[in-house]
Design a protein around this motif. Structure first.
Motif, PDB file in Angstrom:
ATOM      1  N   ALA A   1      10.241 -11.875  19.924  1.00 58.66           N
ATOM      2  CA  ALA A   1       8.910 -11.747  20.536  1.00 58.66           C
ATOM      3  C   ALA A   1       8.236 -10.449  20.100  1.00 58.66           C
ATOM      4  N   THR A   2       8.979  -9.359  20.100  1.00 57.72           N
ATOM      5  CA  THR A   2       8.430  -8.065  19.695  1.00 57.72           C
ATOM      6  C   THR A   2       8.020  -8.085  18.221  1.00 57.72           C
ATOM      7  N   ALA A   3       8.897  -8.621  17.375  1.00 57.22           N
ATOM      8  CA  ALA A   3       8.595  -8.692  15.942  1.00 57.22           C
ATOM      9  C   ALA A   3       7.426  -9.641  15.680  1.00 57.22           C
ATOM     10  N   GLY A   4       7.379 -10.745  16.409  1.00 50.29           N
ATOM     11  CA  GLY A   4       6.287 -11.700  16.249  1.00 50.29           C
ATOM     12  C   GLY A   4       4.948 -11.100  16.621  1.00 50.29           C
ATOM     13  N   ARG A   5       4.922 -10.361  17.701  1.00 51.04           N
ATOM     14  CA  ARG A   5       3.668  -9.711  18.112  1.00 51.04           C
ATOM     15  C   ARG A   5       3.228  -8.699  17.063  1.00 51.04           C
ATOM     16  N   ALA A   6       4.175  -7.885  16.588  1.00 55.09           N
ATOM     17  CA  ALA A   6       3.843  -6.888  15.569  1.00 55.09           C
ATOM     18  C   ALA A   6       3.330  -7.564  14.304  1.00 55.09           C
ATOM     19  N   ARG A   7       3.964  -8.665  13.925  1.00 54.37           N
ATOM     20  CA  ARG A   7       3.547  -9.404  12.720  1.00 54.37           C
ATOM     21  C   ARG A   7       2.131  -9.962  12.894  1.00 54.37           C
ATOM     22  N   ALA A   8       1.852 -10.532  14.061  1.00 56.71           N
ATOM     23  CA  ALA A   8       0.520 -11.079  14.331  1.00 56.71           C
ATOM     24  C   ALA A   8      -0.534  -9.976  14.321  1.00 56.71           C
ATOM     25  N   GLU A   9      -0.219  -8.833  14.915  1.00 52.50           N
ATOM     26  CA  GLU A   9      -1.168  -7.721  14.924  1.00 52.50           C
ATOM     27  C   GLU A   9      -1.426  -7.222  13.504  1.00 52.50           C
ATOM     28  N   GLU A  10      -0.387  -7.223  12.677  1.00 53.31           N
ATOM     29  CA  GLU A  10      -0.528  -6.788  11.287  1.00 53.31           C
ATOM     30  C   GLU A  10      -1.382  -7.770  10.484  1.00 53.31           C
ATOM     31  N   LEU A  11      -1.116  -9.057  10.654  1.00 50.26           N
ATOM     32  CA  LEU A  11      -1.808 -10.070   9.864  1.00 50.26           C
ATOM     33  C   LEU A  11      -3.226 -10.353  10.332  1.00 50.26           C
ATOM     34  N   PHE A  12      -3.475 -10.204  11.627  1.00 50.11           N
ATOM     35  CA  PHE A  12      -4.753 -10.647  12.185  1.00 50.11           C
ATOM     36  C   PHE A  12      -5.531  -9.537  12.863  1.00 50.11           C
ATOM     37  N   ASP A  13      -5.361  -8.304  12.405  1.00 49.49           N
ATOM     38  CA  ASP A  13      -6.089  -7.175  12.951  1.00 49.49           C
ATOM     39  C   ASP A  13      -7.567  -7.283  12.554  1.00 49.49           C
ATOM     40  N   GLY A  14      -8.446  -7.366  13.527  1.00 53.27           N
ATOM     41  CA  GLY A  14      -9.865  -7.547  13.262  1.00 53.27           C
ATOM     42  C   GLY A  14     -10.481  -6.402  12.479  1.00 53.27           C
ATOM     43  N   ARG A  15     -10.097  -5.188  12.800  1.00 54.59           N
ATOM     44  CA  ARG A  15     -10.652  -4.024  12.101  1.00 54.59           C
ATOM     45  C   ARG A  15     -10.245  -4.033  10.628  1.00 54.59           C
ATOM     46  N   LYS A  16      -8.955  -4.315  10.353  1.00 57.86           N
ATOM     47  CA  LYS A  16      -8.491  -4.387   8.965  1.00 57.86           C
ATOM     48  C   LYS A  16      -9.207  -5.503   8.207  1.00 57.86           C
ATOM     49  N   SER A  17      -9.361  -6.645   8.855  1.00 56.42           N
ATOM     50  CA  SER A  17     -10.042  -7.772   8.208  1.00 56.42           C
ATOM     51  C   SER A  17     -11.491  -7.415   7.875  1.00 56.42           C
ATOM     52  N   ALA A  18     -12.181  -6.762   8.804  1.00 61.31           N
ATOM     53  CA  ALA A  18     -13.569  -6.373   8.572  1.00 61.31           C
ATOM     54  C   ALA A  18     -13.660  -5.365   7.426  1.00 61.31           C
ATOM     55  N   GLU A  19     -12.736  -4.401   7.393  1.00 60.51           N
ATOM     56  CA  GLU A  19     -12.736  -3.412   6.311  1.00 60.51           C
ATOM     57  C   GLU A  19     -12.486  -4.073   4.958  1.00 60.51           C
ATOM     58  N   THR A  20     -11.556  -5.016   4.916  1.00 58.76           N
ATOM     59  CA  THR A  20     -11.259  -5.727   3.671  1.00 58.76           C
ATOM     60  C   THR A  20     -12.469  -6.519   3.198  1.00 58.76           C
ATOM     61  N   LEU A  21     -13.116  -7.223   4.119  1.00 57.37           N
ATOM     62  CA  LEU A  21     -14.318  -7.978   3.754  1.00 57.37           C
ATOM     63  C   LEU A  21     -15.431  -7.061   3.248  1.00 57.37           C
ATOM     64  N   ALA A  22     -15.608  -5.938   3.914  1.00 59.03           N
ATOM     65  CA  ALA A  22     -16.645  -4.993   3.484  1.00 59.03           C
ATOM     66  C   ALA A  22     -16.355  -4.484   2.072  1.00 59.03           C
ATOM     67  N   GLU A  23     -15.079  -4.210   1.792  1.00 60.21           N
ATOM     68  CA  GLU A  23     -14.691  -3.761   0.444  1.00 60.21           C
ATOM     69  C   GLU A  23     -14.967  -4.848  -0.588  1.00 60.21           C
ATOM     70  N   TRP A  24     -14.620  -6.087  -0.254  1.00 60.89           N
ATOM     71  CA  TRP A  24     -14.860  -7.199  -1.187  1.00 60.89           C
ATOM     72  C   TRP A  24     -16.352  -7.368  -1.464  1.00 60.89           C
ATOM     73  N   PHE A  25     -17.170  -7.333  -0.408  1.00 64.64           N
ATOM     74  CA  PHE A  25     -18.613  -7.483  -0.589  1.00 64.64           C
ATOM     75  C   PHE A  25     -19.171  -6.343  -1.446  1.00 64.64           C
ATOM     76  N   ALA A  26     -18.700  -5.127  -1.211  1.00 64.82           N
ATOM     77  CA  ALA A  26     -19.163  -3.984  -1.993  1.00 64.82           C
ATOM     78  C   ALA A  26     -18.782  -4.140  -3.464  1.00 64.82           C
ATOM     79  N   GLU A  27     -17.560  -4.594  -3.722  1.00 67.48           N
ATOM     80  CA  GLU A  27     -17.124  -4.818  -5.093  1.00 67.48           C
ATOM     81  C   GLU A  27     -17.966  -5.892  -5.773  1.00 67.48           C
ATOM     82  N   GLU A  28     -18.235  -6.975  -5.069  1.00 63.58           N
ATOM     83  CA  GLU A  28     -19.047  -8.058  -5.624  1.00 63.58           C
ATOM     84  C   GLU A  28     -20.464  -7.574  -5.908  1.00 63.58           C
ATOM     85  N   ALA A  29     -21.023  -6.782  -5.012  1.00 67.84           N
ATOM     86  CA  ALA A  29     -22.373  -6.269  -5.211  1.00 67.84           C
ATOM     87  C   ALA A  29     -22.405  -5.364  -6.443  1.00 67.84           C
TER      88      ALA A  29
END
Length: 84
Positions: free
Chosen positions: A50-78
């Protein structure tokens, strides 16, 4: 012939190498039942998963990290479009 373990079928990353879940062959009813029984008998393992699963989910689905990654991708494309 049995299929691959579920973790492999899901790309090998979902269960964090088996630490965040239990690997059972697809369609292996007795194996699934045995895994469930083993977990029912081992509270420490359930808590660890349960502890490892929660940590894994937080790592994979962190909203802030996802937003930063998307912003980087959009900037690169631009930048690429400006250079073309």
């Amino acid at each position: 012939m049995p299929g691959p373990p579920h973790d492999e079928a899901l790309g090998g990353a979902v269960l964090g190498g088996g630490e965040a879940g239990v690997l059972v062959e697809q369609r292996d009813v007795s194996g699934t039942a045995a895994a469930i029984e083993a977990l029912l008998d081992d509270e420490a393992r359930r808590r660890a998963i349960a502890t490892a699963g929660r940590a894994r989910a937080e790592e994979l689905f962190d909203g802030r990290k996802s937003a930063e990654t998307l912003a980087e991708w959009f900037a690169e494309e631009a930048d690429l479009e400006r250079c073309a």
